[in-house]
Design a protein around this motif. Structure first.
Motif, short mmCIF file in Angstrom:
data_model
loop_
_atom_site.label_atom_id
_atom_site.label_comp_id
_atom_site.label_asym_id
_atom_site.label_seq_id
_atom_site.Cartn_x
_atom_site.Cartn_y
_atom_site.Cartn_z
N GLY A 1 -50.89 -71.44 -40.69
CA GLY A 1 -50.26 -71.81 -39.43
C GLY A 1 -51.23 -71.82 -38.27
N SER A 2 -52.38 -71.18 -38.43
CA SER A 2 -53.40 -71.19 -37.39
C SER A 2 -54.22 -72.47 -37.41
N VAL A 3 -53.91 -73.36 -38.36
CA VAL A 3 -54.69 -74.59 -38.55
C VAL A 3 -53.85 -75.80 -38.14
N GLU A 4 -54.52 -76.78 -37.52
CA GLU A 4 -53.91 -78.09 -37.28
C GLU A 4 -54.66 -79.12 -38.11
N LEU A 5 -53.90 -80.02 -38.72
CA LEU A 5 -54.51 -81.10 -39.50
C LEU A 5 -53.98 -82.43 -38.99
N TRP A 6 -54.89 -83.28 -38.58
CA TRP A 6 -54.59 -84.64 -38.16
C TRP A 6 -55.19 -85.58 -39.19
N ILE B 1 -59.50 -87.21 -42.00
CA ILE B 1 -58.78 -85.98 -41.69
C ILE B 1 -59.59 -85.22 -40.66
N ARG B 2 -58.90 -84.68 -39.66
CA ARG B 2 -59.52 -83.77 -38.70
C ARG B 2 -58.79 -82.44 -38.79
N VAL B 3 -59.56 -81.38 -39.04
CA VAL B 3 -58.97 -80.05 -39.18
C VAL B 3 -59.49 -79.16 -38.06
N GLU B 4 -58.58 -78.44 -37.42
CA GLU B 4 -58.95 -77.56 -36.32
C GLU B 4 -58.31 -76.19 -36.53
N GLY B 5 -59.11 -75.14 -36.37
CA GLY B 5 -58.58 -73.79 -36.53
C GLY B 5 -59.70 -72.77 -36.56
N PRO B 6 -59.38 -71.50 -36.84
CA PRO B 6 -60.40 -70.45 -36.90
C PRO B 6 -61.50 -70.82 -37.90
N LEU B 7 -62.74 -70.64 -37.50
CA LEU B 7 -63.89 -71.10 -38.28
C LEU B 7 -63.85 -70.67 -39.75
N PRO B 8 -63.68 -69.37 -40.08
CA PRO B 8 -63.70 -69.00 -41.49
C PRO B 8 -62.52 -69.57 -42.28
N VAL B 9 -61.39 -69.72 -41.61
CA VAL B 9 -60.21 -70.26 -42.30
C VAL B 9 -60.42 -71.73 -42.66
N THR C 1 -53.19 -96.12 -32.81
CA THR C 1 -53.83 -94.81 -32.98
C THR C 1 -53.79 -94.44 -34.46
N LEU C 2 -54.95 -94.19 -35.05
CA LEU C 2 -55.00 -93.93 -36.49
C LEU C 2 -54.78 -92.46 -36.83
N LEU C 3 -55.42 -91.54 -36.11
CA LEU C 3 -55.27 -90.12 -36.42
C LEU C 3 -53.96 -89.59 -35.84
N ARG C 4 -53.14 -89.00 -36.71
CA ARG C 4 -51.83 -88.50 -36.30
C ARG C 4 -51.66 -87.06 -36.79
N PRO C 5 -50.87 -86.26 -36.08
CA PRO C 5 -50.69 -84.86 -36.52
C PRO C 5 -49.79 -84.78 -37.75
N TYR C 6 -50.26 -84.06 -38.77
CA TYR C 6 -49.46 -83.89 -39.99
C TYR C 6 -49.14 -82.44 -40.31
N TRP C 7 -49.95 -81.49 -39.79
CA TRP C 7 -49.72 -80.08 -40.08
C TRP C 7 -49.94 -79.25 -38.82
N LYS C 8 -48.94 -78.49 -38.45
CA LYS C 8 -49.04 -77.64 -37.27
C LYS C 8 -47.96 -76.56 -37.36
N ASP C 9 -48.30 -75.36 -36.91
CA ASP C 9 -47.34 -74.24 -36.89
C ASP C 9 -46.74 -73.99 -38.28
N SER C 10 -47.60 -74.02 -39.28
CA SER C 10 -47.21 -73.70 -40.66
C SER C 10 -46.21 -74.67 -41.28
N LYS C 11 -46.19 -75.90 -40.81
CA LYS C 11 -45.26 -76.86 -41.41
C LYS C 11 -45.77 -78.29 -41.26
N ILE C 12 -45.29 -79.13 -42.14
CA ILE C 12 -45.58 -80.55 -42.07
C ILE C 12 -44.79 -81.13 -40.92
#
Length: 546
Positions: A97-102, A117-125, A475-486
């Motif tokens: 849930g700490s990760v966002e995936l676009w 895919i663009r992934v954003e979140g805590p570095l080690p995760v 716009t090609l990149l869209r949010p698919y994962w945020k707050d622990s859910k699709i």
């Protein structure tokens, strides 16, 4: 596409991801926010387009993320004894849930350097996600692209069937290939489990073993068949035999030339599957035995109120044989007043690849459908796509990897991607020549204005630049994962296939031609270009000459 593969789990990764995660954790970087781009550097198979696939599997991976106690015990045995116990507690508490995936929508036509895919979140995760995401996207996109190329080579009107399970790289490779070949444009699969899991139509009839397992002494074993309308049961084989006596002379074949066991085998299969009879006709001799036997059994089935489907060629000169077979079918249709038999499907198999399909098209052929296995599912022409997962920003500071190999230089910063279209709905026009543009911009830049002049620059060649006046901006990149859910509704596999087929037909012919295709243009905004090259110079060591 909702089935979860239990093999896809956190430990499906490279060991160095675990060791880096520990080092990040130990050195106080566990809460630093990283942005990674997943992309590829070069289109596969000598082409100029790629199909993005594997997104649904990536989301399923995040949705089912769980590091178990057994996983922790295994890691404790394999990490050095100096590894601090608190690190393992940290691993157990990781929450996707700490990760966002676009991402770009699955099934999209994509191009080099564009973040899929663009992934954003805590570095080690995020680091722990790298290998698994690459594994899920690399082969999926490669085999989907291969399937799309086969579809283009065969023609949109032909039936394409994936027959590759026996030659695929293990069971998981076989399932993935069946799924993504269907996404890429195939009409069905021989893989029964893939059909069950992914709702793909399953197809298949008989092998040579079935035909050769029957001889003339088995004629008494052929079952009876009930008439489709009145339900009256009769023996099928004697009626097929009677029809053979009429068919053989029409095809300039002596009745004794026909392999009697083949007629028995076809009759036996037709008695079992009267509504979908498709015969493999090359076990003995296509033109002097297989085709006469097929026609005889097809005519017998017609007497019972059924229509045969067709026949399959699995060896020989497919172009020549298909044309000759069609001629013979037309003769039987005309002479025996059975016009439907001339329209029997001709299916071809026999180690077919993309070049075979292109050659058959050039020669002219009468094949309606192709069964394709080895070259399709193993991607023999190119074994890997080469997607990479690169850090482009950390704590809002742009990161850039330099290299003497221009291809390996990364485009820094958290980015958005726009696809620009021209006035007719096709990609944008500039000067007198039509070309397509995907534009990368930093996230804090303005959206390209409709009808405005948008400066598009080549990432590495300062002389290549142009203004584009878009009438449509996607716009090609869209949010698919945020707050622990699709957080996007996901289309079905069939919907993705349908959308892709339409998109392929919208691409300019010179982008998809098999020989020397025109490269698709991927550009940077003027601001991103300037920022990137300033950062490049800032990070490049300055040499000193004595």
């Amino acid at each position: 596409m909702s089935w979860h593969n239990p093999v896809i789990q956190p430990l499906l990764t490279d060991f160095y991801q675990i060791t880096m995660a520990y080092s990040y954790w130990k050195n106080g970087k566990k809460d630093e926010i990283a942005v990674f781009d997943l992309y590829f550097r070069k289109n596969p198979f000598g082409g100029e387009f790629t199909i993005f696939a594997g997104l649904s599997a990536c989301l399923d991976f995040l949705n089912n993320w769980k590091i178990s106690d057994e996983d922790i015990e295994y890691l404790k045995k394999n990490l050095p004894p100096t590894t601090e116990e608190e690190f393992f507690t940290f691993l157990k508490t990781i929450d996707p849930g700490s990760v966002e995936l676009w991402a770009v929508p699955e099934g999209s036509i994509v191009f080099p350097k564009v973040p899929l895919i663009r992934v954003e979140g805590p570095l080690p995760v995020v680091q722990l996600l790298e290998t698994t995401l690459l594994n899920l996207v690399n082969f999926a996109s490669l085999v989907a692209t291969n399937a799309a190329r086969f579809r283009l080579a065969a023609g949109m009107e032909k039936v394409l069937l994936e027959f590759g399970l026996r030659r695929a790289q293990g069971p998981d490779g076989g399932l993935s290939a069946s799924k993504y070949c269907y996404l890429g444009g195939f009409d069905g699969t021989s893989n029964v489990l893939a059909g069950k899991l992914y709702d793909i139509p399953v197809k298949g009839t008989m092998a040579h073993a079935f035909v050769s397992s029957f001889t003339s002494i088995d004629e008494g074993r052929v079952g009876t068949l009930k008439h489709f309308k009145n339900g009256e049961a009769k023996e099928l084989y004697p009626i097929a035999r009677a029809w053979l006596k009429k068919v053989a002379p029409l095809l300039s074949v002596l009745e004794q030339e026909v392999n009697s066991g083949e007629l028995v085998a076809f009759s036996a299969y037709a008695a079992a599957f009267p509504g979908s009879f498709l015969a493999l006709v090359d076990t003995y001799h296509v033109l002097r035995s297989g085709v006469p036997c097929y026609c005889a059994v097809a005519l017998a089935l017609n007497d019972f109120g059924y229509r045969a489907s067709g026949m399959r060629l699995d060896s020989g000169d497919l172009a020549y044989l298909s044309i000759e077979v069609r001629k013979k079918l037309k003769i039987v249709a005309e002479k025996l007043d059975a016009p439907w038999i001339a329209k029997s499907l001709i299916v071809a198999s026999n180690d077919i690849n993309e070049d075979t399909l292109l050659s058959l098209k050039q020669q002219g052929h009468s094949i309606d459908a192709f069964g394709i296995g080895t070259h399709l599912v193993t991607c023999q022409k190119q074994p890997a796509l080469g997607c990479v997962f690169k850090l482009v920003e950390l704590n809002k500071r742009a990161c850039m990897k330099l290299s003497q190999d221009i291809e390996k230089i990364t485009i820094p910063s958290k980015k958005v991607v726009y696809r620009l279209y021209g006035a007719d709905g096709m990609p944008a026009l500039t000067h007198a020549q039509e070309y397509t543009v995907d534009l990368l911009k930093r996230t804090d830049e303005a959206v390209p204005a409709l009808g405005g002049r948008v400066l598009c620059r080549h990432a590495f060649d300062e002389g290549k630049r142009a203004y584009v006046l878009p009438s449509k901006v996607e716009t090609l990149l869209r949010p698919y994962w945020k707050d622990s859910k699709i957080c996007q509704s996901l289309p079905t596999l069939k919907e993705i296939q349908t959308n892709l087929r339409e998109d392929l037909q919208r691409l300019r012919p010179d982008h998809i031609r098999p020989l020397n295709p025109t490269p698709y243009k991927v550009a940077l905004s003027g601001e991103l270009y300037t920022f990137m090259h300033h950062l490049w110079l800032e990070n490049m060591p300055i040499g000193e000459l004595a």
